[in-house]
Design a protein around this motif. Structure first.
Motif, PDB file in Angstrom:
ATOM      1  N   GLU A  15       1.213  -3.457  -7.136  1.00 31.39           N
ATOM      2  CA  GLU A  15       0.104  -3.767  -8.403  1.00 31.39           C
ATOM      3  C   GLU A  15       0.109  -2.532  -8.693  1.00 31.39           C
ATOM      4  O   GLU A  15       0.609  -1.398  -7.343  1.00 31.39           O
ATOM      5  N   TYR A  20      -4.312   3.732  -8.852  1.00 33.88           N
ATOM      6  CA  TYR A  20      -3.211   3.680  -7.594  1.00 33.88           C
ATOM      7  C   TYR A  20      -1.834   2.445  -7.343  1.00 33.88           C
ATOM      8  O   TYR A  20      -1.709   2.183  -8.428  1.00 33.88           O
ATOM      9  N   VAL A  22       0.746  -0.025  -5.588  1.00 38.70           N
ATOM     10  CA  VAL A  22       0.907  -0.650  -4.389  1.00 38.70           C
ATOM     11  C   VAL A  22       2.228  -1.293  -3.657  1.00 38.70           C
ATOM     12  O   VAL A  22       2.310  -2.173  -4.408  1.00 38.70           O
ATOM     13  N   LYS A  23       2.621  -0.992  -2.651  1.00 38.30           N
ATOM     14  CA  LYS A  23       4.356  -1.924  -3.291  1.00 38.30           C
ATOM     15  C   LYS A  23       4.350  -2.449  -1.404  1.00 38.30           C
ATOM     16  O   LYS A  23       4.313  -1.462  -0.378  1.00 38.30           O
ATOM     17  N   LYS A  24       5.384  -2.772  -1.191  1.00 44.12           N
ATOM     18  CA  LYS A  24       5.619  -3.893   0.355  1.00 44.12           C
ATOM     19  C   LYS A  24       6.837  -3.876   0.194  1.00 44.12           C
ATOM     20  O   LYS A  24       7.896  -4.379  -0.406  1.00 44.12           O
ATOM     21  N   GLU A  43       0.930   8.888  -0.083  1.00 44.37           N
ATOM     22  CA  GLU A  43       1.082   7.663   0.301  1.00 44.37           C
ATOM     23  C   GLU A  43       0.575   7.628   1.320  1.00 44.37           C
ATOM     24  O   GLU A  43       0.623   8.651   2.211  1.00 44.37           O
ATOM     25  N   LEU A  93       3.556  -1.739   4.102  1.00 44.93           N
ATOM     26  CA  LEU A  93       2.752  -1.397   2.200  1.00 44.93           C
ATOM     27  C   LEU A  93       2.915   0.003   2.179  1.00 44.93           C
ATOM     28  O   LEU A  93       2.812   0.793   3.552  1.00 44.93           O
ATOM     29  N   GLU A  94       3.149   0.506   1.222  1.00 45.80           N
ATOM     30  CA  GLU A  94       2.519   1.599   0.235  1.00 45.80           C
ATOM     31  C   GLU A  94       1.340   1.919  -0.169  1.00 45.80           C
ATOM     32  O   GLU A  94       2.094   1.038  -1.515  1.00 45.80           O
ATOM     33  N   ALA A  95       0.750   2.281  -0.093  1.00 42.47           N
ATOM     34  CA  ALA A  95      -0.373   2.674  -0.676  1.00 42.47           C
ATOM     35  C   ALA A  95      -0.293   3.619  -1.523  1.00 42.47           C
ATOM     36  O   ALA A  95      -0.627   5.189  -0.402  1.00 42.47           O
ATOM     37  N   SER A  96      -0.775   3.891  -2.595  1.00 40.73           N
ATOM     38  CA  SER A  96      -0.312   5.686  -3.516  1.00 40.73           C
ATOM     39  C   SER A  96      -0.775   6.082  -4.810  1.00 40.73           C
ATOM     40  O   SER A  96      -1.231   5.233  -4.783  1.00 40.73           O
TER      41      SER A  96
END
Length: 116
Positions: A15, A20, A22-24, A43, A93-96
């Motif tokens: 997303e 924001y 979100v990466k996997k 992040e 996961l990276e949420a940033s």
């Protein structure tokens, strides 16, 4: 999802919007991303599987490393020098914040352009 192949593995953008991102990410064993920092992006890295070495510091000279396992996480503030390395094949996961192109590379194993 948008899959982006990287020399160290891959990242899937789950997303991205104006608030924001979100990466996997998949990091292959024995590979690592650029030594880098972000001017604006903040992040949080959350390890889903594998053993991921995360190195962070205020500068290249002050970097300290720790191995993160499944369920462990760290938040990296803007300006913090950091790098992720696969001790084993790892997924995280990276949420940033959404600044997709806010990457300042200090060094890179794959001869990608350094930005400073």
């Amino acid at each position: 999802m948008k899959l982006i192949n990287k020399p160290w593995g891959s990242e899937e953008v789950v997303e991205i919007n104006d608030k924001y991102m979100v990466k996997k990410l998949t990091m292959k064993k024995g590979h690592r991303c650029s030594l880098q920092y972000h001017d604006y992006k903040e992040e949080t890295i959350y390890v889903l599987s594998g053993d991921l070495k995360i190195s962070i510091g205020e500068s290249k000279e002050t970097i300290k490393s720790k191995i993160y396992n499944s369920g462990e996480y760290i938040t990296i503030k803007p300006g913090t020098v950091h790098r992720m390395e696969g001790i084993t094949d790892s997924v995280y996961l990276e949420a940033s914040t959404p600044e997709m192109d806010d990457v300042v590379r200090l060094s890179d194993d794959y001869n990608r352009e350094k930005t400073k």
